[in-house]
Motif scaffolding. Structure first.
Motif, PDB file in Angstrom:
ATOM      1  N   HIS A 165     -16.487   2.925   7.123  1.00 22.98           N
ATOM      2  CA  HIS A 165     -17.069   1.536   6.742  1.00 22.98           C
ATOM      3  C   HIS A 165     -16.802   1.594   4.947  1.00 22.98           C
ATOM      4  N   SER A 166     -15.758   1.766   4.470  1.00 27.45           N
ATOM      5  CA  SER A 166     -15.662   1.753   3.075  1.00 27.45           C
ATOM      6  C   SER A 166     -14.342   0.796   2.500  1.00 27.45           C
ATOM      7  N   PRO A 167     -14.295   0.517   1.050  1.00 28.11           N
ATOM      8  CA  PRO A 167     -13.333  -0.611   0.623  1.00 28.11           C
ATOM      9  C   PRO A 167     -11.920  -0.405   1.135  1.00 28.11           C
ATOM     10  N   MET A 168     -11.746   1.034   1.149  1.00 24.56           N
ATOM     11  CA  MET A 168     -10.149   1.288   1.519  1.00 24.56           C
ATOM     12  C   MET A 168      -9.905   0.868   2.979  1.00 24.56           C
ATOM     13  N   TYR A 169     -10.834   1.375   3.754  1.00 28.81           N
ATOM     14  CA  TYR A 169     -10.613   0.755   5.181  1.00 28.81           C
ATOM     15  C   TYR A 169     -10.638  -0.644   5.494  1.00 28.81           C
ATOM     16  N   PHE A 170     -11.586  -1.090   4.648  1.00 29.31           N
ATOM     17  CA  PHE A 170     -11.723  -2.692   4.742  1.00 29.31           C
ATOM     18  C   PHE A 170     -10.459  -3.449   4.608  1.00 29.31           C
ATOM     19  N   PHE A 171      -9.588  -2.937   3.509  1.00 25.88           N
ATOM     20  CA  PHE A 171      -8.400  -3.436   3.072  1.00 25.88           C
ATOM     21  C   PHE A 171      -7.328  -3.162   4.207  1.00 25.88           C
ATOM     22  N   LEU A 172      -7.530  -1.836   4.882  1.00 30.68           N
ATOM     23  CA  LEU A 172      -6.626  -1.498   5.811  1.00 30.68           C
ATOM     24  C   LEU A 172      -6.656  -2.302   7.046  1.00 30.68           C
ATOM     25  N   CYS A 173      -7.728  -2.558   7.410  1.00 31.81           N
ATOM     26  CA  CYS A 173      -8.040  -3.609   8.455  1.00 31.81           C
ATOM     27  C   CYS A 173      -7.387  -5.104   8.277  1.00 31.81           C
ATOM     28  N   ASN A 174      -7.471  -5.389   6.858  1.00 30.48           N
ATOM     29  CA  ASN A 174      -6.690  -6.950   6.777  1.00 30.48           C
ATOM     30  C   ASN A 174      -5.486  -6.593   6.724  1.00 30.48           C
ATOM     31  N   LEU A 175      -5.045  -5.563   6.287  1.00 27.23           N
ATOM     32  CA  LEU A 175      -3.524  -5.356   6.360  1.00 27.23           C
ATOM     33  C   LEU A 175      -2.973  -5.121   7.582  1.00 27.23           C
ATOM     34  N   SER A 176      -3.616  -4.502   8.390  1.00 24.41           N
ATOM     35  CA  SER A 176      -3.347  -4.582  10.137  1.00 24.41           C
ATOM     36  C   SER A 176      -3.282  -5.804  10.721  1.00 24.41           C
ATOM     37  N   LEU A 177      -4.445  -6.758  10.572  1.00 24.18           N
ATOM     38  CA  LEU A 177      -4.505  -7.976  11.023  1.00 24.18           C
ATOM     39  C   LEU A 177      -3.446  -8.777  10.647  1.00 24.18           C
ATOM     40  N   ASN A 178      -2.957  -8.597   9.405  1.00 26.02           N
ATOM     41  CA  ASN A 178      -1.986  -9.413   8.561  1.00 26.02           C
ATOM     42  C   ASN A 178      -0.541  -9.044   9.294  1.00 26.02           C
ATOM     43  N   ASP A 179      -0.417  -7.747   9.508  1.00 21.78           N
ATOM     44  CA  ASP A 179       0.722  -7.467  10.085  1.00 21.78           C
ATOM     45  C   ASP A 179       0.927  -7.866  11.433  1.00 21.78           C
ATOM     46  N   ILE A 180      -0.055  -7.942  12.304  1.00 19.20           N
ATOM     47  CA  ILE A 180      -0.042  -8.466  13.660  1.00 19.20           C
ATOM     48  C   ILE A 180       0.419  -9.983  13.495  1.00 19.20           C
ATOM     49  N   CYS A 181      -0.011 -10.712  12.460  1.00 17.92           N
ATOM     50  CA  CYS A 181       0.152 -12.063  12.461  1.00 17.92           C
ATOM     51  C   CYS A 181       1.584 -12.468  11.687  1.00 17.92           C
ATOM     52  N   LEU A 182       2.067 -11.763  11.210  1.00 19.06           N
ATOM     53  CA  LEU A 182       3.246 -11.702  10.668  1.00 19.06           C
ATOM     54  C   LEU A 182       4.468 -11.572  11.977  1.00 19.06           C
ATOM     55  N   SER A 183       4.268 -10.535  12.497  1.00 19.60           N
ATOM     56  CA  SER A 183       5.152 -10.112  13.492  1.00 19.60           C
ATOM     57  C   SER A 183       5.065 -11.270  14.884  1.00 19.60           C
ATOM     58  N   SER A 231       1.857  -8.500   0.261  1.00 24.98           N
ATOM     59  CA  SER A 231       2.181  -8.217  -0.769  1.00 24.98           C
ATOM     60  C   SER A 231       0.900  -7.882  -1.873  1.00 24.98           C
ATOM     61  N   PHE A 232      -0.014  -8.808  -1.911  1.00 27.13           N
ATOM     62  CA  PHE A 232      -1.129  -8.851  -2.644  1.00 27.13           C
ATOM     63  C   PHE A 232      -2.149  -7.824  -2.021  1.00 27.13           C
ATOM     64  N   LEU A 233      -2.257  -7.716  -0.763  1.00 31.41           N
ATOM     65  CA  LEU A 233      -3.217  -6.782  -0.210  1.00 31.41           C
ATOM     66  C   LEU A 233      -2.704  -5.440  -0.750  1.00 31.41           C
ATOM     67  N   LEU A 234      -1.283  -5.002  -0.563  1.00 25.60           N
ATOM     68  CA  LEU A 234      -1.025  -3.678  -1.030  1.00 25.60           C
ATOM     69  C   LEU A 234      -1.427  -3.452  -2.468  1.00 25.60           C
ATOM     70  N   ALA A 235      -1.134  -4.497  -3.425  1.00 28.60           N
ATOM     71  CA  ALA A 235      -1.863  -4.175  -4.695  1.00 28.60           C
ATOM     72  C   ALA A 235      -3.199  -4.142  -4.740  1.00 28.60           C
ATOM     73  N   VAL A 236      -3.936  -4.767  -4.215  1.00 25.57           N
ATOM     74  CA  VAL A 236      -5.472  -4.487  -3.975  1.00 25.57           C
ATOM     75  C   VAL A 236      -5.877  -3.101  -3.636  1.00 25.57           C
ATOM     76  N   MET A 237      -5.081  -2.800  -2.540  1.00 25.94           N
ATOM     77  CA  MET A 237      -5.462  -1.236  -2.294  1.00 25.94           C
ATOM     78  C   MET A 237      -4.914  -0.382  -3.206  1.00 25.94           C
ATOM     79  N   ALA A 238      -3.996  -0.664  -4.044  1.00 29.71           N
ATOM     80  CA  ALA A 238      -3.516   0.208  -5.296  1.00 29.71           C
ATOM     81  C   ALA A 238      -4.939   0.220  -6.379  1.00 29.71           C
ATOM     82  N   TYR A 239      -5.260  -0.828  -6.290  1.00 31.78           N
ATOM     83  CA  TYR A 239      -6.263  -0.822  -7.386  1.00 31.78           C
ATOM     84  C   TYR A 239      -7.646  -0.037  -6.841  1.00 31.78           C
TER      85      TYR A 239
END
Length: 312
Positions: free
Chosen positions: A56-74, A112-120
């Motif tokens: 339960h940290s910022p890194m994995y919070f953004f990872l969850c968002n990325l995973s949900l987005n990947d499901i929706c895009l597919s 694309s923006f989630l990946l940038a946020v995760m880089a930050y």
């Protein structure tokens, strides 16, 4: 550009990846497998993060968002493709085509923006480790996720406003397996100059700004890591970025590959295959990258699976 009553437009025909009947079962099986692996893999990531308090940290919070987005895009593309192959019905309604095109834009820009946020996030974790919890507060994490969401919505809205101004000719065949605004513009009888300019400008913003942010973050990360005296410390610092850097390379690498395909070939079928691979392959591989390269994630997945087995 004169607006036209779009109720007269009945729909379009998605020609798909191949017109060879013998290859249709193979294409169906391939993309059904890709879709199931994508959904299952990303759901496991979400469940593992949600069930493990250590994640339960910022890194994995953004990872969850990325995973949900990947499901929706597919889900935006593959189920429609599978239904078309199974029923041999390549038609898609006008409203359905616009909705699909805008959803693809929305989820691609959001990724694309989630990946940038995760880089930050990785930049703050490595360059300012003592202030990480203060700088990456829950409020800031939520604002960054909402900003990525807003950028996706803004570009999707702009695309649909452009599409609603178009009038169409008799030709309704789209040499793709999903609706894409650039392909829809080729079918219109309207002046497409403004639409094409908007597509290029928004694509530059949605791609260029996140890439610039990612490059800036990793330049600062590398500069900070090189100042670490011990090789073990350098290796540990780089390992925290390995998964994200692999995902970024996969996402933008396949995007660059699609661009090269569009430059060197005039074949609509090759472009269709390249575009589909760009929008489904990274989403399928992301869970494997994070689970195989991240020790904490592997541990959380093992605990999740063993807990599920004990319940059975």
């Amino acid at each position: 550009m004169e607006p036209r009553n779009q109720t007269a437009v009945s729909g379009f025909l998605l020609l798909g990846l191949t017109d060879d009947p013998a290859l249709q079962p193979l294409v169906f099986s391939l993309f059904l497998s890709i879709y199931l692996v994508t959904v299952l893999g990303n759901l496991l990531i979400v469940l593992a993060v949600g069930s493990d308090s250590h994640l339960h940290s910022p890194m994995y919070f953004f990872l969850c968002n990325l995973s949900l987005n990947d499901i929706c895009l597919s889900t935006t593309m593959i189920p429609k493709m599978l239904v078309s192959i199974q029923t041999q019905d390549q038609s898609i309604s006008y409203a359905g085509c616009l909705a699909q095109a805008c959803c693809v834009v929305f989820f691609a820009v959001l990724e694309s923006f989630l990946l940038a946020v995760m880089a930050y996030d990785r930049y703050v974790a490595i360059c300012h480790p003592l202030r990480y919890t203060v700088l990456m507060s829950p409020r800031l994490c939520l604002l960054l996720a909402l900003f990525a969401l807003f950028m996706g919505m803004a570009e999707a809205l702009l695309h649909i406003l452009v599409a609603l101004q178009l009038s169409f000719c008799a030709h309704r065949e789209i040499p793709h397996s999903f609706c894409e605004l650039a392909q829809v513009l080729k079918l219109t009888c309207s002046d497409t100059l403004l639409g094409n300019v908007l597509i290029y400008v928004t694509s530059f913003i949605s791609g260029g700004v996140p890439v610039a942010g990612i490059i800036f973050s990793y330049v600062r990360i590398v500069s900070s890591v090189l100042r670490i005296p011990s090789s073990k410390g350098k290796q540990k610092a780089f390992s925290t970025c390995g998964s994200h850097l692999s995902v970024v390379t996969l996402f933008y690498g396949t995007g660059f590959w699609v661009y090269l395909i569009s430059v060197v070939t005039d074949s609509p079928r090759k472009m269709a295959v390249a575009s589909v691979m760009y929008t489904v392959v990274p989403q399928m591989l992301n869970p494997f990258i994070y689970s195989l390269r991240n020790r904490d994630m592997k541990g959380a997945l093992r605990r999740l699976i063993s807990g599920s087995e004990s319940l059975l």
